[in-house]
Design a protein around this motif. Sequence first.
Motif, mmCIF file in Angstrom:
data_model
loop_
_atom_site.group_PDB
_atom_site.id
_atom_site.type_symbol
_atom_site.label_atom_id
_atom_site.label_comp_id
_atom_site.label_asym_id
_atom_site.label_seq_id
_atom_site.Cartn_x
_atom_site.Cartn_y
_atom_site.Cartn_z
ATOM 1 N N ALA A 72 -26.367 -49.973 27.436
ATOM 2 C CA ALA A 72 -24.951 -50.090 27.795
ATOM 3 C C ALA A 72 -24.772 -50.073 29.311
ATOM 4 N N ALA A 73 -25.511 -49.216 29.998
ATOM 5 C CA ALA A 73 -25.423 -49.149 31.457
ATOM 6 C C ALA A 73 -25.908 -50.454 32.090
ATOM 7 N N GLU A 74 -27.011 -50.975 31.600
ATOM 8 C CA GLU A 74 -27.539 -52.230 32.144
ATOM 9 C C GLU A 74 -26.580 -53.385 31.897
ATOM 10 N N ASN A 75 -25.987 -53.440 30.722
ATOM 11 C CA ASN A 75 -25.026 -54.504 30.433
ATOM 12 C C ASN A 75 -23.749 -54.350 31.251
ATOM 13 N N THR A 76 -23.360 -53.128 31.547
ATOM 14 C CA THR A 76 -22.225 -52.890 32.446
ATOM 15 C C THR A 76 -22.526 -53.470 33.823
ATOM 16 N N LYS A 77 -23.725 -53.211 34.305
ATOM 17 C CA LYS A 77 -24.145 -53.740 35.608
ATOM 18 C C LYS A 77 -24.104 -55.270 35.622
ATOM 19 N N LYS A 78 -24.548 -55.872 34.542
ATOM 20 C CA LYS A 78 -24.547 -57.340 34.453
ATOM 21 C C LYS A 78 -23.131 -57.901 34.439
ATOM 22 N N LEU A 79 -22.216 -57.232 33.747
ATOM 23 C CA LEU A 79 -20.822 -57.679 33.754
ATOM 24 C C LEU A 79 -20.245 -57.592 35.158
ATOM 25 N N MET A 80 -20.514 -56.513 35.844
ATOM 26 C CA MET A 80 -19.991 -56.322 37.197
ATOM 27 C C MET A 80 -20.532 -57.394 38.142
ATOM 28 N N ALA A 81 -21.797 -57.747 37.974
ATOM 29 C CA ALA A 81 -22.403 -58.776 38.821
ATOM 30 C C ALA A 81 -21.734 -60.135 38.630
ATOM 31 N N ARG A 82 -21.152 -60.359 37.470
ATOM 32 C CA ARG A 82 -20.468 -61.623 37.186
ATOM 33 C C ARG A 82 -18.997 -61.601 37.587
ATOM 34 N N GLY A 83 -18.520 -60.506 38.182
ATOM 35 C CA GLY A 83 -17.143 -60.459 38.661
ATOM 36 C C GLY A 83 -16.118 -60.072 37.615
ATOM 37 N N VAL A 84 -16.575 -59.472 36.525
ATOM 38 C CA VAL A 84 -15.653 -59.004 35.490
ATOM 39 C C VAL A 84 -14.973 -57.734 36.004
ATOM 40 N N ALA A 85 -13.688 -57.566 35.695
ATOM 41 C CA ALA A 85 -12.897 -56.457 36.227
ATOM 42 C C ALA A 85 -12.995 -55.189 35.394
ATOM 43 N N GLY A 86 -13.377 -55.317 34.142
ATOM 44 C CA GLY A 86 -13.451 -54.153 33.280
ATOM 45 C C GLY A 86 -14.034 -54.520 31.940
ATOM 46 N N MET A 87 -14.186 -53.509 31.088
ATOM 47 C CA MET A 87 -14.795 -53.750 29.787
ATOM 48 C C MET A 87 -14.272 -52.778 28.749
ATOM 49 N N ASN A 88 -14.380 -53.197 27.505
ATOM 50 C CA ASN A 88 -14.138 -52.347 26.352
ATOM 51 C C ASN A 88 -15.489 -52.060 25.712
ATOM 52 N N ILE A 89 -15.678 -50.839 25.268
ATOM 53 C CA ILE A 89 -16.890 -50.450 24.551
ATOM 54 C C ILE A 89 -16.462 -49.591 23.370
ATOM 55 N N GLU A 90 -17.116 -49.774 22.238
ATOM 56 C CA GLU A 90 -16.700 -49.093 21.010
ATOM 57 C C GLU A 90 -17.819 -48.230 20.443
ATOM 58 N N ASP A 91 -17.446 -47.360 19.523
ATOM 59 C CA ASP A 91 -18.370 -46.359 18.988
ATOM 60 C C ASP A 91 -18.978 -46.717 17.637
ATOM 61 N N GLN A 92 -19.063 -47.990 17.326
ATOM 62 C CA GLN A 92 -19.647 -48.383 16.041
ATOM 63 C C GLN A 92 -21.171 -48.362 16.073
ATOM 64 N N GLU A 93 -21.735 -48.199 14.888
ATOM 65 C CA GLU A 93 -23.174 -48.383 14.712
ATOM 66 C C GLU A 93 -23.464 -49.878 14.714
ATOM 67 N N PHE A 94 -24.713 -50.225 15.021
ATOM 68 C CA PHE A 94 -25.126 -51.619 14.947
ATOM 69 C C PHE A 94 -25.802 -51.837 13.596
ATOM 70 N N PRO A 95 -25.555 -52.918 12.906
ATOM 71 C CA PRO A 95 -24.711 -54.026 13.314
ATOM 72 C C PRO A 95 -23.236 -53.662 13.171
ATOM 73 N N LYS A 96 -22.455 -54.030 14.155
ATOM 74 C CA LYS A 96 -21.044 -53.692 14.192
ATOM 75 C C LYS A 96 -20.231 -54.694 13.397
ATOM 76 N N ARG A 97 -18.981 -54.320 13.192
ATOM 77 C CA ARG A 97 -18.014 -55.203 12.534
ATOM 78 C C ARG A 97 -16.774 -55.197 13.409
ATOM 79 N N CYS A 98 -16.091 -56.297 13.464
ATOM 80 C CA CYS A 98 -14.872 -56.353 14.247
ATOM 81 C C CYS A 98 -13.950 -55.219 13.808
ATOM 82 N N GLY A 99 -13.203 -54.654 14.748
ATOM 83 C CA GLY A 99 -12.370 -53.488 14.490
ATOM 84 C C GLY A 99 -11.396 -53.627 13.342
ATOM 85 N N HIS A 100 -10.933 -54.831 13.058
ATOM 86 C CA HIS A 100 -9.971 -55.009 11.971
ATOM 87 C C HIS A 100 -10.639 -55.288 10.621
ATOM 88 N N MET A 101 -11.965 -55.278 10.582
ATOM 89 C CA MET A 101 -12.693 -55.531 9.335
ATOM 90 C C MET A 101 -13.064 -54.217 8.648
#
Length: 172
Positions: A93-122
């Motif tokens: 998660a930390a490494e992927n946060t770094k990658k998002l920041m390097a691409r100029g993304v302003a923020g992110m959402n992260i959720e507490d699901q187990e993998f494989p995840k399901r969309c929140g409304h499913m």
Amino acid sequence: MKKSAILRKKIMERRAVVVPGAHDALSAKVIEKAGFEAVQISGYGLAGSYLGMPDVGILQFKDLLEITGNIADAVNIPVMADLDTGGGNAINAAENTKKLMARGVAGMNIEDQEFPKRCGHMSGKSVIPSEEMAGKIRACSDVRNNIDPDFIINARTDVFAIEGIDEAIRRC
């Protein structure tokens, strides 16, 4: 001014910031052209438009990061990414946060699901222990604090559908 600083400033104004969901660079451009102040990447939209499938953890993180970066490059307004579960444990998660920041993304959402995840409304979701999620948030926050303190981390829980409102409040 960095897009992350722009988004943080808008949030700190303590007013509703309407942030429509985009699934690709073109839909983000339409959102920007319509006058919205920011755009939220829709994980379900990404999976649907890229794979023609629901958001159940099939979209690979390399693809998620690439598409998200393309969206951020296409618009001048801040972009909030959907990082799903973070891509694994706290280190991932930390490494992927770094990658998002390097691409100029302003923020992110992260959720507490187990993998494989399901969309929140499913239905059929399961969540990781709250301590594990707190570790992911701390790891992402450490990256943020070292690189771009304005980067927004929006952590959310999907426990309500599984264990109810009391557990959702406790996790928050």
